[in-house]
Every structure is written in structure tokens, then in C-alpha cells.
Design a protein around this motif. Sequence first.
Motif, PDB file in Angstrom:
ATOM      1  N   GLU A 170     -55.659 -73.956 -65.968  1.00 46.20           N
ATOM      2  CA  GLU A 170     -54.205 -74.008 -66.136  1.00 46.20           C
ATOM      3  C   GLU A 170     -53.502 -72.956 -65.278  1.00 46.20           C
ATOM      4  OE1 GLU A 170     -50.872 -73.290 -69.663  1.00 46.20           O
ATOM      5  OE2 GLU A 170     -52.964 -73.559 -70.219  1.00 46.20           O
ATOM      6  N   ALA A 171     -54.098 -71.774 -65.200  1.00 48.34           N
ATOM      7  CA  ALA A 171     -53.506 -70.676 -64.436  1.00 48.34           C
ATOM      8  C   ALA A 171     -53.761 -70.802 -62.938  1.00 48.34           C
ATOM      9  CB  ALA A 171     -54.058 -69.339 -64.929  1.00 48.34           C
TER      10      ALA A 171
ATOM     11  N   ALA B 134     -49.053 -66.517 -66.622  1.00 47.81           N
ATOM     12  CA  ALA B 134     -47.648 -66.084 -66.551  1.00 47.81           C
ATOM     13  C   ALA B 134     -47.430 -64.987 -65.509  1.00 47.81           C
ATOM     14  CB  ALA B 134     -47.160 -65.613 -67.924  1.00 47.81           C
ATOM     15  N   ILE B 135     -48.312 -64.022 -65.466  1.00 47.06           N
ATOM     16  CA  ILE B 135     -48.161 -62.920 -64.504  1.00 47.06           C
ATOM     17  C   ILE B 135     -48.339 -63.439 -63.083  1.00 47.06           C
ATOM     18  CG2 ILE B 135     -49.201 -60.756 -63.701  1.00 47.06           C
ATOM     19  CD1 ILE B 135     -49.734 -60.146 -66.728  1.00 47.06           C
ATOM     20  N   LEU B 136     -49.313 -64.302 -62.881  1.00 50.35           N
ATOM     21  CA  LEU B 136     -49.544 -64.873 -61.549  1.00 50.35           C
ATOM     22  C   LEU B 136     -48.328 -65.665 -61.079  1.00 50.35           C
ATOM     23  CD1 LEU B 136     -53.207 -66.156 -62.058  1.00 50.35           C
ATOM     24  CD2 LEU B 136     -52.449 -63.958 -61.119  1.00 50.35           C
TER      25      LEU B 136
ATOM     26  N   TYR C 138     -52.941 -64.506 -76.463  1.00 52.66           N
ATOM     27  CA  TYR C 138     -51.541 -64.740 -76.806  1.00 52.66           C
ATOM     28  C   TYR C 138     -50.786 -64.918 -75.496  1.00 52.66           C
ATOM     29  CZ  TYR C 138     -53.153 -63.220 -81.296  1.00 52.66           C
ATOM     30  OH  TYR C 138     -53.865 -63.135 -82.466  1.00 52.66           O
ATOM     31  N   VAL C 139     -49.916 -65.894 -75.442  1.00 52.45           N
ATOM     32  CA  VAL C 139     -49.186 -66.223 -74.221  1.00 52.45           C
ATOM     33  C   VAL C 139     -48.275 -65.060 -73.820  1.00 52.45           C
ATOM     34  CG1 VAL C 139     -47.516 -67.802 -73.193  1.00 52.45           C
ATOM     35  CG2 VAL C 139     -49.275 -68.679 -74.726  1.00 52.45           C
ATOM     36  N   THR C 140     -48.362 -64.654 -72.567  1.00 56.09           N
ATOM     37  CA  THR C 140     -47.495 -63.595 -72.050  1.00 56.09           C
ATOM     38  C   THR C 140     -46.110 -64.175 -71.800  1.00 56.09           C
ATOM     39  OG1 THR C 140     -49.410 -62.591 -70.969  1.00 56.09           O
ATOM     40  CG2 THR C 140     -47.225 -61.865 -70.228  1.00 56.09           C
ATOM     41  N   PRO C 141     -45.075 -63.619 -72.431  1.00 51.07           N
ATOM     42  CA  PRO C 141     -43.715 -64.152 -72.233  1.00 51.07           C
ATOM     43  C   PRO C 141     -43.230 -63.922 -70.794  1.00 51.07           C
ATOM     44  CG  PRO C 141     -43.818 -62.728 -74.174  1.00 51.07           C
ATOM     45  CD  PRO C 141     -45.102 -62.553 -73.428  1.00 51.07           C
TER      46      PRO C 141
ATOM     47  N   LEU D 226     -53.726 -58.199 -59.004  1.00 45.74           N
ATOM     48  CA  LEU D 226     -54.852 -58.795 -59.722  1.00 45.74           C
ATOM     49  C   LEU D 226     -54.513 -58.788 -61.206  1.00 45.74           C
ATOM     50  CD1 LEU D 226     -57.810 -59.784 -60.092  1.00 45.74           C
ATOM     51  CD2 LEU D 226     -58.456 -57.363 -60.261  1.00 45.74           C
ATOM     52  N   ASP D 227     -54.586 -59.964 -61.831  1.00 46.73           N
ATOM     53  CA  ASP D 227     -54.518 -60.056 -63.286  1.00 46.73           C
ATOM     54  C   ASP D 227     -55.917 -60.440 -63.754  1.00 46.73           C
ATOM     55  OD1 ASP D 227     -54.184 -60.503 -65.964  1.00 46.73           O
ATOM     56  OD2 ASP D 227     -52.510 -61.899 -65.761  1.00 46.73           O
ATOM     57  N   PRO D 228     -56.694 -59.473 -64.270  1.00 44.57           N
ATOM     58  CA  PRO D 228     -58.083 -59.736 -64.624  1.00 44.57           C
ATOM     59  C   PRO D 228     -58.269 -60.463 -65.953  1.00 44.57           C
ATOM     60  CG  PRO D 228     -57.537 -57.470 -65.109  1.00 44.57           C
ATOM     61  CD  PRO D 228     -56.330 -58.072 -64.440  1.00 44.57           C
ATOM     62  N   CYS D 229     -57.192 -60.640 -66.691  1.00 46.03           N
ATOM     63  CA  CYS D 229     -57.239 -61.390 -67.963  1.00 46.03           C
ATOM     64  C   CYS D 229     -56.030 -62.319 -67.949  1.00 46.03           C
ATOM     65  CB  CYS D 229     -57.251 -60.453 -69.164  1.00 46.03           C
ATOM     66  SG  CYS D 229     -56.128 -59.052 -69.063  1.00 46.03           S
ATOM     67  N   ALA D 230     -56.051 -63.258 -67.027  1.00 49.07           N
ATOM     68  CA  ALA D 230     -54.878 -64.034 -66.636  1.00 49.07           C
ATOM     69  C   ALA D 230     -54.339 -64.997 -67.688  1.00 49.07           C
ATOM     70  CB  ALA D 230     -55.172 -64.810 -65.350  1.00 49.07           C
ATOM     71  N   GLY D 231     -55.119 -65.318 -68.696  1.00 45.46           N
ATOM     72  CA  GLY D 231     -54.619 -66.236 -69.717  1.00 45.46           C
ATOM     73  C   GLY D 231     -54.142 -67.530 -69.087  1.00 45.46           C
ATOM     74  N   ALA D 232     -52.912 -67.930 -69.418  1.00 43.18           N
ATOM     75  CA  ALA D 232     -52.342 -69.169 -68.888  1.00 43.18           C
ATOM     76  C   ALA D 232     -51.617 -68.956 -67.565  1.00 43.18           C
ATOM     77  CB  ALA D 232     -51.399 -69.789 -69.915  1.00 43.18           C
TER      78      ALA D 232
END
Length: 192
Positions: free
Chosen positions: A64-65, A40-42, A8-11, A32-38
Motif C-alpha cells: 500500500e505504501a 503517510a510520511i512517504l 496506527y495510521v499516521t495522520p 527514510l521512514d523505516p516503519c512506513a506503515g501505510a
Amino acid sequence: MRHADDFYVTPDFAVGLWLAAVPGAYLGREVLDPCAGAGAILRACRSRGVAARGIELHEGRAAEAGCACGDGLGADWRNRDVVMNPPYRSALAWVQKGVEESRSCAALLRLSFLGSRSRAEFLQQNPPRFIVHVSPRPSFVPGGGTDASEYAWLGWGDLPGAPAAGFVRHVWPVAVAATVDAARIKARDGGG
């Protein structure tokens, strides 16, 4: 409807809320974002001058990330500052690893994470140091819909600038005794 791989996309605003709650905490450190998804945190970290690297299992999302493709749960988190929105089905495994290995760990989770019988023992032994309530309720799906859950950043470990009482609206320090007592009451009363 649940996404097949629990993605799920992190808002963006939710990440911004966390970073605003700990201003300057990550400067001179690498997140470190170990489950970076798309990513957003980075993106949020980098836009604030914070070094950040990520790992994402899904090849397309990793591209994408702009991060490494791999198993973040299997990576080395020692002496890292972890900020993540873990897959909820396996959130406990991600948080346990963060508590055991990382220097600090912040996880975006449903508040109900704190009330589960299956996580009670872990939380009694490892209560979060701080909670940042995410308001308004975030949307993790395209189109802006929300589920009926409240969300918060739960944090553990050594993080300079960690929230203190009254530091930011919706930030409350967590007392170990209150967490343990609540878990005992819930267990005694058969809550889950």
C-alpha cells in the motif's frame, strides 16, 4: 484497544506540520521512514518534492505504501535522514538507532516519552534538539477518535533548517540543562 502489531495510521496533518517546521531541510536529501506503515510520511515528502523511501514489516502495508517489505529496525540507517512514527511499545529502540546511526532523526511520539524513568538515562545523554507539538490532538484510528495523550515530533541530529525559537507555532527548542534537570527531579521524586 491496542492494535495487535502496534500499527496506527499516521495522520497526514501531523506529517505536514513537521515538514512545515523544517521547510527545505530535506531538499537534495533522501528521507527514510523505516516503519512506513501505510505510507503517510512517504506521500507527504514526495508531494513536497522530497525523495523518500520506506521499509515496512507488514507485506500488505508495504504494498500500500509502495515501499520495501522488511525489518526497518534491522536496516542500515547510516547517514540517512529518518522521519518516522515508530511502534510505541518499542519506540526507544527505534529512537536509539536513529540517534546512533542516522544523520538526523525525527520521531512522532507521545509527549510522555520524555517523562519515563526507563528512558531517562538515554534522554539525559541524548536530549532532543527540537520539539514540534502536534495540535490539535491527532487521531491514529479510523473514525477520528483520540486517546488522552499529547503528541510531538522529537528531533535529533544534523538537520538544516531545524526549528528555532518562534519559528513556527508550537515549536520550542529544547535546552539540554532543562531536560537533564527535569529528569533528575522526576527520578529524585520517584516519578515514572
